[in-house]
Design an enzyme around this catalytic site. Structure first.
Site, PDB file in Angstrom:
ATOM      1  N   GLU A  73     -16.349  -7.889 -15.157  1.00 15.58           N
ATOM      2  CA  GLU A  73     -15.603  -6.809 -14.502  1.00 15.58           C
ATOM      3  C   GLU A  73     -14.127  -7.146 -14.517  1.00 15.58           C
ATOM      4  O   GLU A  73     -13.282  -6.258 -14.444  1.00 15.58           O
ATOM      5  CB  GLU A  73     -16.100  -6.650 -13.054  1.00 15.58           C
TER       6      GLU A  73
ATOM      7  N   HIS B  39     -28.944  -9.078  -7.277  1.00 15.81           N
ATOM      8  CA  HIS B  39     -27.474  -9.191  -7.275  1.00 15.81           C
ATOM      9  C   HIS B  39     -27.024  -9.475  -5.834  1.00 15.81           C
ATOM     10  O   HIS B  39     -27.439  -8.800  -4.898  1.00 15.81           O
ATOM     11  CB  HIS B  39     -26.857  -7.890  -7.783  1.00 15.81           C
TER      12      HIS B  39
ATOM     13  N   CYS C 212     -20.827  -4.981 -11.694  1.00 12.86           N
ATOM     14  CA  CYS C 212     -21.582  -6.241 -11.629  1.00 12.86           C
ATOM     15  C   CYS C 212     -22.848  -6.217 -12.491  1.00 12.86           C
ATOM     16  O   CYS C 212     -23.645  -7.149 -12.450  1.00 12.86           O
ATOM     17  CB  CYS C 212     -21.966  -6.550 -10.178  1.00 12.86           C
TER      18      CYS C 212
HETATM   19  N1  COA Z   1     -22.664 -13.000  14.337  1.00 12.00           N
HETATM   20  C1  COA Z   1     -23.650 -12.635  13.469  1.00 12.00           C
HETATM   21  N2  COA Z   1     -23.642 -11.481  12.756  1.00 12.00           N
HETATM   22  C2  COA Z   1     -22.576 -10.666  12.928  1.00 12.00           C
HETATM   23  C3  COA Z   1     -21.533 -10.977  13.809  1.00 12.00           C
HETATM   24  C4  COA Z   1     -21.600 -12.201  14.532  1.00 12.00           C
HETATM   25  N3  COA Z   1     -20.639 -12.576  15.365  1.00 12.00           N
HETATM   26  N4  COA Z   1     -20.637  -9.967  13.756  1.00 12.00           N
HETATM   27  C5  COA Z   1     -21.109  -9.060  12.861  1.00 12.00           C
HETATM   28  N5  COA Z   1     -22.289  -9.483  12.371  1.00 12.00           N
HETATM   29  C6  COA Z   1     -23.126  -8.839  11.362  1.00 12.00           C
HETATM   30  C7  COA Z   1     -23.241  -7.324  11.505  1.00 12.00           C
HETATM   31  O1  COA Z   1     -24.199  -6.960  12.470  1.00 12.00           O
HETATM   32  C8  COA Z   1     -23.641  -6.946  10.074  1.00 12.00           C
HETATM   33  O2  COA Z   1     -24.996  -7.216   9.866  1.00 12.00           O
HETATM   34  P1  COA Z   1     -26.084  -6.027   9.682  1.00 12.00           P
HETATM   35  O3  COA Z   1     -25.581  -5.143   8.586  1.00 12.00           O
HETATM   36  O4  COA Z   1     -27.340  -6.745   9.328  1.00 12.00           O
HETATM   37  O5  COA Z   1     -26.110  -5.324  10.995  1.00 12.00           O
HETATM   38  C9  COA Z   1     -22.880  -7.957   9.226  1.00 12.00           C
HETATM   39  O6  COA Z   1     -22.486  -9.010  10.107  1.00 12.00           O
HETATM   40  C10 COA Z   1     -21.641  -7.381   8.589  1.00 12.00           C
HETATM   41  O7  COA Z   1     -20.894  -6.735   9.571  1.00 12.00           O
HETATM   42  P2  COA Z   1     -20.226  -5.310   9.277  1.00 12.00           P
HETATM   43  O8  COA Z   1     -19.556  -4.833  10.511  1.00 12.00           O
HETATM   44  O9  COA Z   1     -21.214  -4.400   8.626  1.00 12.00           O
HETATM   45  O10 COA Z   1     -19.122  -5.798   8.233  1.00 12.00           O
HETATM   46  P3  COA Z   1     -17.950  -5.016   7.540  1.00 12.00           P
HETATM   47  O11 COA Z   1     -18.156  -3.542   7.638  1.00 12.00           O
HETATM   48  O12 COA Z   1     -16.680  -5.581   8.023  1.00 12.00           O
HETATM   49  O13 COA Z   1     -18.107  -5.481   6.022  1.00 12.00           O
HETATM   50  C11 COA Z   1     -19.147  -5.107   3.901  1.00 12.00           C
HETATM   51  C12 COA Z   1     -19.341  -5.607   5.344  1.00 12.00           C
HETATM   52  C13 COA Z   1     -20.321  -5.580   3.075  1.00 12.00           C
HETATM   53  C14 COA Z   1     -19.102  -3.584   3.912  1.00 12.00           C
HETATM   54  C15 COA Z   1     -17.823  -5.683   3.314  1.00 12.00           C
HETATM   55  O14 COA Z   1     -17.878  -7.071   3.288  1.00 12.00           O
HETATM   56  C16 COA Z   1     -17.497  -5.153   1.934  1.00 12.00           C
HETATM   57  O15 COA Z   1     -16.912  -4.082   1.789  1.00 12.00           O
HETATM   58  N6  COA Z   1     -17.849  -5.953   0.884  1.00 12.00           N
HETATM   59  C17 COA Z   1     -17.560  -5.587  -0.504  1.00 12.00           C
HETATM   60  C18 COA Z   1     -18.550  -4.574  -1.055  1.00 12.00           C
HETATM   61  C19 COA Z   1     -19.954  -5.072  -1.123  1.00 12.00           C
HETATM   62  O16 COA Z   1     -20.191  -6.262  -1.112  1.00 12.00           O
HETATM   63  N7  COA Z   1     -20.915  -4.126  -1.225  1.00 12.00           N
HETATM   64  C20 COA Z   1     -22.310  -4.471  -1.326  1.00 12.00           C
HETATM   65  C21 COA Z   1     -23.078  -3.657  -2.299  1.00 12.00           C
HETATM   66  S1  COA Z   1     -22.512  -3.898  -3.955  1.00 12.00           S
END
Ligand code: COA
Length: 388
Positions: A79, A233, A111
């Site tokens: 990518e 993935h 990916c």
């Molecule tokens: N202790 C333990 N877990 C915690 C926590 C803590 N103190 N605080 C938050 N969490 C958990 C949340 O509950 C969530 O888990 P769940 O989905 O099982 O409920 C997880 O941590 C992530 O938290 P969230 O608020 O959803 O994170 P975010 O919105 O800030 O970011 C992504 C998560 C994946 C959206 C972000 O990292 C992202 O955009 N990544 C790039 C894109 C990607 O990877 N996409 C995946 C498909 S290709």
């Protein structure tokens, strides 16, 4: 005759940022990264590292005892390409001294493209069983600083040697496919960091997995009960667990969390420490599964789900060849990860400013990596690599 993966190896970067460091700076409970995302560290390239140096290092590991004249095709999946025209694989081809009697090309679809490369390469090997195809998946995952994607960055390359009568994995011909035109993650030409709608991308991933599994079944694929483990993935390792929970619910296979963990966690050991490596991540997970599963995997079936936003998903399967243990490199791989230099947040910020000169001048790059291949300069808009 069987066709599949004869050998597979990964490489990663010189530096790694512990996510505890990022959590502290951002005032976030580290549990969100360690438990919520399932990530502990992320690999960060030195300025003299990129997809070419990582790709060459990974490929060197699988080519060690191979007659190079047998390798007539190199498929480089990424990518994070470094040129709009020239395939990164051509640089790797030169660094490794591969024969001029070969073809080299680059493939792209977020990916996913390494899996397209594996499927295309297997078709080539089936046509010419004496030849080997070298697939290299190499990526640097970069999101905007301060974005939700920032803790899910990382970098790695995986080299996969495809052959007839492979020593490691027999890839089965059935494959489940799913493509939809969606905007969950993309990177316009003017950006060097991806744009992502993170929560949406998770939902599209789930839908793609279920649809690809259903197509795999319709194509005559093996039933769910025949699998010992599943490599998915892993944009972050928790995603694999969530995806498997979602799939098993959707297809009516009730598994408790111990059963889910048994089928997934062995694939996460290395990605937890590397972070997202886009095209490489599924195959880093596969290496982890082979090296860290508590059972003898001989003749057992493994499921693989490849997902590339945008979006293309593919579910396929492979069985493990007797004697596979002799090809594993667990101690070497752990030593590789342990040998990375852990950095603080300040150093991480400095490394964001990686060399991308636009003035066409002479730009030597200081030596940081101890690896065998390095990006030595960008002179007159040309990348100069050296091996040592
Ligand atoms: N202790 C333990 N877990 C915690 C926590 C803590 N103190 N605080 C938050 N969490 C958990 C949340 O509950 C969530 O888990 P769940 O989905 O099982 O409920 C997880 O941590 C992530 O938290 P969230 O608020 O959803 O994170 P975010 O919105 O800030 O970011 C992504 C998560 C994946 C959206 C972000 O990292 C992202 O955009 N990544 C790039 C894109 C990607 O990877 N996409 C995946 C498909 S290709």
């Amino acid at each position: 005759m069987h066709y599949g993966i004869d050998d597979i190896a990964f490489s990663t970067t010189h530096y790694a940022l512990p996510l505890s460091e990022l959590a502290q700076i951002q005032g976030i409970d580290v549990g969100k990264f360690h438990v919520g995302l399932g990530q502990e560290e992320m690999s960060i390239p030195a300025h003299d590292e990129d997809i070419v140096t990582m790709g060459a290092a990974a490929a060197k590991r699988v080519l060690k005892d191979v007659d190079l004249s047998e390798v007539r095709t190199v498929l480089f999946a990424t990518e994070s390409g470094i040129d709009q025209s020239k395939a990164a694989g051509v640089y790797v081809h030169g660094l490794l001294g591969l024969p001029t009697t070969s073809r080299v090309v680059e493939l792209k679809q977020a990916c996913y493209s390494a899996t397209a490369a594996v499927q295309l390469g297997l078709a080539m090997v089936q046509r010419h069983p004496k030849q080997k195809v070298l697939v290299i998946a190499s990526d640097v995952a970069r999101y905007d600083l301060g974005s939700s994607g920032e803790p899910t960055q990382g970098a790695a390359a995986v080299a996969i040697l495809l052959s007839a009568n492979p020593r490691l994995l027999r890839v089965e011909p059935e494959s489940g496919l799913h493509t939809t035109d969606v905007m969950d993650f993309w990177r316009p030409n003017h950006r060097n960091r991806a744009l992502v709608d993170g929560q949406y991308s998770i939902r599209v991933y789930f839908d793609s997995l279920t649809a690809a599994w259903q197509d795999y079944q319709e194509q005559g694929g093996a039933p769910f009960a025949d699998f010992i483990g599943f490599s998915y993935h892993q944009p972050f390792t928790r995603m694999a667990v969530k995806a498997h929970q979602n799939l098993t619910r959707a297809i009516g296979h009730k598994l408790d969390s111990d059963q889910i963990n048994a089928q997934i966690l062995p694939t996460t050991n290395y990605n937890r420490r590397i972070g997202n490596s886009y095209t490489a991540s599924l195959y880093v997970g596969l290496i982890s599964l082979l090296e860290n599963h508590p059972e003898d995997l001989t003749d057992k079936r493994i499921g693989l789900f490849s997902y590339g936003s945008g979006a293309v998903g593919e579910f396929f399967s492979a069985t493990v060849v007797p004697g596979y243990q002799e090809l594993l490199r667990k101690d070497e791989n752990i030593a590789l990860l342990d040998s990375r230099e852990l950095i603080d947040h300040e150093t991480y910020l400095k490394l964001q400013d990686y060399p991308e000169p636009t003035d066409g001048g002479e730009h030597p790059i200081a030596s940081a990596t101890q690896g065998e291949f390095r990006l030595a300069a960008i002179n007159n808009d040309q990348r100069i690599y050296e091996s040592r």
